[in-house]
Scaffold this motif. Structure first.
Motif, PDB file in Angstrom:
ATOM      1  N   ALA A  34     113.086  39.260  88.013  1.00 51.65           N
ATOM      2  CA  ALA A  34     112.611  39.636  86.636  1.00 51.65           C
ATOM      3  C   ALA A  34     113.437  38.351  86.396  1.00 51.65           C
ATOM      4  N   LYS A  35     111.927  37.878  85.836  1.00 51.71           N
ATOM      5  CA  LYS A  35     112.105  37.607  84.732  1.00 51.71           C
ATOM      6  C   LYS A  35     112.180  36.973  83.130  1.00 51.71           C
ATOM      7  N   LYS A  36     112.465  36.404  82.142  1.00 54.58           N
ATOM      8  CA  LYS A  36     112.338  36.581  81.034  1.00 54.58           C
ATOM      9  C   LYS A  36     111.620  36.080  80.094  1.00 54.58           C
ATOM     10  N   ILE A  37     110.518  36.436  79.764  1.00 53.23           N
ATOM     11  CA  ILE A  37     109.079  35.660  79.269  1.00 53.23           C
ATOM     12  C   ILE A  37     109.070  35.752  77.125  1.00 53.23           C
ATOM     13  N   LEU A  38     109.170  34.949  76.737  1.00 54.81           N
ATOM     14  CA  LEU A  38     108.706  35.101  75.082  1.00 54.81           C
ATOM     15  C   LEU A  38     107.108  34.535  74.896  1.00 54.81           C
ATOM     16  N   MET A  39     106.908  35.343  74.403  1.00 50.01           N
ATOM     17  CA  MET A  39     105.231  35.659  74.216  1.00 50.01           C
ATOM     18  C   MET A  39     104.820  35.087  72.414  1.00 50.01           C
ATOM     19  N   LEU A  40     103.912  33.988  71.963  1.00 46.80           N
ATOM     20  CA  LEU A  40     104.245  33.676  70.195  1.00 46.80           C
ATOM     21  C   LEU A  40     103.044  34.828  70.162  1.00 46.80           C
ATOM     22  N   VAL A  41     102.776  35.325  69.885  1.00 52.23           N
ATOM     23  CA  VAL A  41     101.842  35.803  68.198  1.00 52.23           C
ATOM     24  C   VAL A  41     101.498  35.417  67.702  1.00 52.23           C
ATOM     25  N   GLY A  42     100.000  35.789  66.146  1.00 48.36           N
ATOM     26  CA  GLY A  42      99.962  35.642  65.053  1.00 48.36           C
ATOM     27  C   GLY A  42      99.188  36.994  64.669  1.00 48.36           C
ATOM     28  N   ASP A  43      98.834  36.639  63.872  1.00 49.07           N
ATOM     29  CA  ASP A  43      97.505  37.765  63.259  1.00 49.07           C
ATOM     30  C   ASP A  43      96.209  36.967  64.052  1.00 49.07           C
ATOM     31  N   PHE A  44      95.984  37.726  64.335  1.00 49.53           N
ATOM     32  CA  PHE A  44      94.375  37.467  64.991  1.00 49.53           C
ATOM     33  C   PHE A  44      94.046  36.430  66.523  1.00 49.53           C
ATOM     34  N   VAL A  45      95.589  37.159  66.736  1.00 49.97           N
ATOM     35  CA  VAL A  45      95.266  37.037  68.139  1.00 49.97           C
ATOM     36  C   VAL A  45      94.578  37.288  69.106  1.00 49.97           C
ATOM     37  N   GLU A  46      94.145  36.992  69.986  1.00 44.63           N
ATOM     38  CA  GLU A  46      92.431  37.726  70.541  1.00 44.63           C
ATOM     39  C   GLU A  46      93.227  38.870  70.837  1.00 44.63           C
ATOM     40  N   ASP A  47      92.570  40.157  71.614  1.00 45.74           N
ATOM     41  CA  ASP A  47      93.335  41.366  71.704  1.00 45.74           C
ATOM     42  C   ASP A  47      93.540  41.533  72.786  1.00 45.74           C
ATOM     43  N   TYR A  48      92.319  41.349  74.244  1.00 44.54           N
ATOM     44  CA  TYR A  48      92.547  41.282  75.288  1.00 44.54           C
ATOM     45  C   TYR A  48      93.909  40.862  75.686  1.00 44.54           C
ATOM     46  N   GLU A  49      93.814  38.795  75.297  1.00 40.76           N
ATOM     47  CA  GLU A  49      94.954  37.603  75.522  1.00 40.76           C
ATOM     48  C   GLU A  49      96.195  38.217  74.746  1.00 40.76           C
ATOM     49  N   VAL A  50      96.147  39.017  74.427  1.00 43.07           N
ATOM     50  CA  VAL A  50      97.619  39.406  74.456  1.00 43.07           C
ATOM     51  C   VAL A  50      98.102  40.592  75.198  1.00 43.07           C
ATOM     52  N   MET A  51      97.509  41.785  74.993  1.00 45.02           N
ATOM     53  CA  MET A  51      97.651  43.108  75.307  1.00 45.02           C
ATOM     54  C   MET A  51      97.202  43.189  76.896  1.00 45.02           C
ATOM     55  N   VAL A  52      96.305  42.068  77.961  1.00 44.20           N
ATOM     56  CA  VAL A  52      96.275  42.184  79.028  1.00 44.20           C
ATOM     57  C   VAL A  52      97.706  41.611  79.614  1.00 44.20           C
ATOM     58  N   PRO A  53      97.978  40.070  78.907  1.00 42.65           N
ATOM     59  CA  PRO A  53      99.389  39.579  79.676  1.00 42.65           C
ATOM     60  C   PRO A  53     100.716  40.483  79.596  1.00 42.65           C
ATOM     61  N   PHE A  54     101.261  40.695  77.808  1.00 41.02           N
ATOM     62  CA  PHE A  54     102.067  41.621  77.796  1.00 41.02           C
ATOM     63  C   PHE A  54     102.752  42.517  78.748  1.00 41.02           C
ATOM     64  N   GLN A  55     100.893  44.222  79.348  1.00 40.41           N
ATOM     65  CA  GLN A  55     101.053  45.107  80.464  1.00 40.41           C
ATOM     66  C   GLN A  55     100.944  44.249  81.069  1.00 40.41           C
ATOM     67  N   MET A  56     100.488  43.180  82.077  1.00 45.22           N
ATOM     68  CA  MET A  56     100.682  42.969  83.191  1.00 45.22           C
ATOM     69  C   MET A  56     101.911  42.572  83.896  1.00 45.22           C
ATOM     70  N   LEU A  57     102.337  41.751  82.664  1.00 49.19           N
ATOM     71  CA  LEU A  57     103.821  41.169  83.029  1.00 49.19           C
ATOM     72  C   LEU A  57     105.369  42.131  82.907  1.00 49.19           C
ATOM     73  N   LEU A  58     104.541  42.960  81.993  1.00 45.58           N
ATOM     74  CA  LEU A  58     105.809  44.190  82.038  1.00 45.58           C
ATOM     75  C   LEU A  58     105.846  45.538  83.814  1.00 45.58           C
ATOM     76  N   MET A  59     104.244  45.276  83.394  1.00 44.33           N
ATOM     77  CA  MET A  59     103.684  46.344  84.635  1.00 44.33           C
ATOM     78  C   MET A  59     104.756  45.801  85.988  1.00 44.33           C
ATOM     79  N   VAL A  60     105.025  44.625  86.255  1.00 44.28           N
ATOM     80  CA  VAL A  60     105.390  43.707  87.108  1.00 44.28           C
ATOM     81  C   VAL A  60     107.130  43.518  87.902  1.00 44.28           C
TER      82      VAL A  60
END
Length: 195
Positions: free
Chosen positions: A3-29
């Motif tokens: 498994a890889k250790k991945i950093l995700m940079l976010v802030g207020d009004f990040v696009e909803d799908y663009e944070v939620m979907v990759p976050f969950q998908m990368l955790l899922m695998v």
């Protein structure tokens, strides 16, 4: 492949799908994903925005879900991560003003670690000066920033569903590209999924 250790940079009004979907998908695998925001701690939230394409000449914005951070920005060590994800939305326009964000992005680029970014996320890449000589997809409104920073803008397909890979840089124009973008990022990470 471990498994890889991945950093995700976010802030207020990040696009909803663009944070939620990759976050969950990368955790899922099976990867570890640490989502951080400057000046915020693990357990705090960022507001998200939902951007949709309608009859208007630009996208429409509505408030999305709140997204809970699972790591503290001030405690991260970029050298301990294998890859970086930068979602779009409105957050990149102000995150790129943070010197530490710029240093983090420069670390990943200089170390030739995988970087995945989409939509307005390449605004941060441009501000960090890491697109010189690279080809990059993004939301078309950000194309000037890509070219002015020395990068080559890659046009979006009609449905905004294409991804582009240049070495370890994986980019896409917007959330409709998630299947192609996440698939390409997993390939760059060396993630094997068997059916």
């Amino acid at each position: 492949m471990p498994a890889k250790k991945i950093l995700m940079l976010v802030g207020d009004f990040v696009e909803d799908y663009e944070v939620m979907v990759p976050f969950q998908m990368l955790l899922m695998v099976g990867h570890q994903v640490d989502a951080v925001c400057p000046d915020k701690k693990a357990g705090e939230q960022v507001a998200t925005a939902i951007h949709d394409f309608t009859v208007y000449q630009t996208y429409l914005e509505k408030q999305g879900h709140n997204f809970t951070l699972n790591a503290t920005f001030s405690e991260i060590a970029p050298t301990s991560y294998d890859a970086l994800v930068i979602p779009g939305g409105r957050a990149p326009e102000y995150l790129r003003l943070n010197p530490q964000v710029i240093e983090i992005v420069q670390h990943f680029a200089q170390a030739d670690k995988p970087i995945a970014s989409l939509c307005h996320g390449p605004q941060i890449l441009a501000a960090a000066g890491v697109l010189d000589g690279k080809s990059c997809s993004c939301y078309p409104a950000c194309s000037s920033e890509v070219t002015l920073s020395g990068g080559t803008f890659v046009e979006a397909s009609e449905g905004f569903d294409n991804a582009h890979v240049d070495g370890n840089l994986v980019t896409a124009p917007a959330w409709p590209a998630h299947p192609a973008w996440i698939r390409a990022f997993l390939e760059v990470l060396g993630t094997k999924i068997t059916l």
